[in-house]
Motif scaffolding. Structure first.
Motif, PDB file in Angstrom:
ATOM      1  N   ARG A 271       4.302   6.054   4.427  1.00  0.00           N
ATOM      2  CA  ARG A 271       3.886   5.194   5.544  1.00  0.00           C
ATOM      3  C   ARG A 271       3.972   3.746   5.095  1.00  0.00           C
ATOM      4  O   ARG A 271       3.576   3.400   3.991  1.00  0.00           O
ATOM      5  CB  ARG A 271       2.455   5.504   5.992  1.00  0.00           C
ATOM      6  N   ARG A 488       3.375   3.371  12.091  1.00  0.00           N
ATOM      7  CA  ARG A 488       3.383   3.797  10.691  1.00  0.00           C
ATOM      8  C   ARG A 488       3.739   5.274  10.533  1.00  0.00           C
ATOM      9  O   ARG A 488       4.040   5.721   9.421  1.00  0.00           O
ATOM     10  CB  ARG A 488       2.019   3.498  10.058  1.00  0.00           C
ATOM     11  N   ASP A 489       3.699   6.031  11.625  1.00  0.00           N
ATOM     12  CA  ASP A 489       4.064   7.444  11.581  1.00  0.00           C
ATOM     13  C   ASP A 489       5.536   7.692  11.922  1.00  0.00           C
ATOM     14  O   ASP A 489       5.970   8.841  11.978  1.00  0.00           O
ATOM     15  CB  ASP A 489       3.193   8.242  12.561  1.00  0.00           C
TER      16      ASP A 489
END
Length: 516
Positions: A271, A488-489
């Motif tokens: 991430r 962030r995923d």
């Protein structure tokens, strides 16, 4: 009695052809900062892997007793070799023999290598320097007639665009049919300050033009890269060979296979916190898209193509958890990410290449629509845009799209293949609609604003109301956008996507394979 005399004669002829155009012509090649064709092949392919075909083809000179006096080779060296252990077909023009012109060409050699690549399903690399077309004006005198234009064997060039990865390296002056052979590829490279590419060179153009041009002014790398005629320009021939090898590493040997998975070198669960604030809240502020791509794909795997052409969309290959994918991303640094006519052409060509070689498509979308205005209309942007959207709708490859900011109008709609199930996600910064509110409010609510006691306040009131209604959460409530994610995923989701996509990428010739 052995066959040694015949073997000695074969070796003698091969030694003659390896002299190429002669020591003086080889020296001139080196003095111009260019390698010879044989040096190029040695640097391109794996060591000791090249097997030449047609090694003694050329024009022979015999004495009165029919004994060989000299043998001038054909000005193309070709054969099979390996790159990273994989079979490839290689052909290179020999500029030391009549400057690569048709006068010294044996056309059957060019046709043979195209057929070999096609029928044995191996990538093809053309190293091009010269014209290689119908010959010079002098050919009329030497043949006693003028030829009717035709390109023997071009059907194999066309077939190979839909069958095998084809690379063109322009390694000197390239004109006429030579330029056509360079353009008729999936990936083309020129060497800065050394290569030039044109339909007709300075001697012809300057005879017809009041302005006089040198090679770089007429067909230098910047001109051709910005025009989209080539895909890359590098500083040296060795860099051109490295670019060709890297391009091929993302693709199968032919369309009859799926692209192979590369080494897994990056954590699929990685991430990047910086993605959370990568898109500015102020919609008037731009950002750099390439660092965003680099943070999501496998580290160091992004391979961009066509950087100076159609610049509002970035295109290239990358790997996700080792799997090769075709990446498109809007670049708001140019026209805010709006699609120009050349951007549409770039997108259509890239999508066709992904479809041809069964590469899943990943698109990071920030498109406010087509470029508007008189110049945009003159460029025929809408027809080019429809062509690009049609290319998307004709694909069978898996798609995964992330709307990271804007998706407006017809161009904004061209973010996936709407005819098939796609994976589509939005970042919280996503905005969409038929038209952006900015500018659209004045048109849609002109009467209300004009009738208000305080038009500016009325404008603000309407804008605030509509902004709440266009929240991405309202769209998600009705499943108009399938899922909103934490930026962030994104990498983790993409790693899941490529695993799902791998078994359904397909193989075999595409119904809509790529054309130059």
């Amino acid at each position: 009695m052995t066959w040694q005399p015949e073997m000695d004669e074969l070796r003698r002829r091969q030694e003659m052809t390896k002299r190429m155009g002669g020591a003086d012509k080889v020296k001139r090649q080196h003095d111009g900062g260019r390698l010879t064709v044989r040096e190029r092949i040695d640097r391109l392919v794996d060591m000791d892997s090249f097997r030449e075909i047609g090694s003694i083809a050329g024009k022979a000179e015999y004495d009165g007793r029919n004994d060989l006096v000299d043998l001038m080779p054909a000005n193309a060296v070709m054969g099979r070799g390996k790159i990273d252990g994989r079979h490839v077909a290689v052909t290179g023009d020999d500029f030391t023999v009549r400057g690569g012109s048709a006068d010294a060409t044996i056309k059957e050699k060019d046709i043979f290598i195209e057929r070999y690549a096609n029928q044995y399903r191996v990538p093809l690399i053309r190293m091009i320097e010269g014209s290689g077309g119908g010959g010079s004006v002098k050919t009329i005198e030497t043949t006693g007639r003028a030829n009717v234009p035709g390109v023997k064997g071009w059907e194999w060039v066309v077939r190979n665009m839909g069958e095998v990865p084809t690379v063109g390296l322009g390694l000197g002056s390239v004109a006429g049919l030579g330029a056509a052979r360079l353009a008729a590829t999936h990936y083309s490279v020129m060497v800065k300050e050394i290569s030039a590419m044109f339909v007709a060179g300075p001697p012809v153009v300057n005879r017809l033009s009041p302005k006089q041009y040198d090679k770089q002014e007429l067909g230098g790398w910047e001109i051709q890269l910005r025009a989209g005629a080539i895909d890359e320009a590098v500083d040296s021939e060795d860099e051109a060979f490295a670019a060709a090898r890297r391009f091929l590493s993302y693709l199968p040997s032919s369309v009859h296979e799926a692209p192979p998975r590369g080494p897994v070198t990056d954590d699929p669960a990685r991430r990047e916190d910086s993605l959370f604030e990568a898109i500015p809240r102020d919609i008037r502020k731009v950002y750099r898209i390439r660092p965003i791509i680099e943070k999501i794909v496998d580290k160091g795997s992004f391979f961009e193509m066509g950087k100076l052409y159609g610049r509002s969309v970035v295109t290239g290959f990358a790997r996700i958890d080792g799997w090769p994918v075709a990446v498109m991303a809007s670049d708001p640094m140019f026209y805010g990410g709006g699609w120009t006519a050349d951007t549409c052409q770039k997108v259509a060509r890239f999508v066709d290449m992904a479809e041809t070689f069964h590469l899943p498509a990943v698109y990071f979308c920030d498109c406010p629509g087509f470029l508007i205005g008189l110049e945009a209309e003159k460029s025929g942007v809408i027809r080019q845009g429809v062509r690009a959207m049609s290319a998307m709708f004709q694909t069978t490859i898996p798609w995964c799209t992330f709307i990271i900011r804007n998706a407006f109008g017809v161009a904004g709609a061209a973010h996936q293949n709407g005819a098939r199930l796609n994976w589509r996600y939005a970042w919280p910064s996503g905005r969409w609609g038929s038209l952006p509110l900015e500018g659209g409010i004045e048109a849609a609510y002109r009467a209300d604003i004009a009738a208000a006691d305080d038009p500016k306040a009325k404008m603000g009131e309407i804008e605030n109301r509509l902004n709440k209604l266009r929240s991405p959460f309202r769209s998600a409530e009705t499943f108009w956008i399938e899922e909103i994610i934490d930026p962030r995923d994104t990498r983790k989701i993409l790693c899941e996507f490529v695993e799902l996509a791998a078994p359904v990428r397909g193989s075999g010739p595409s119904s809509h394979w790529m054309r130059p």
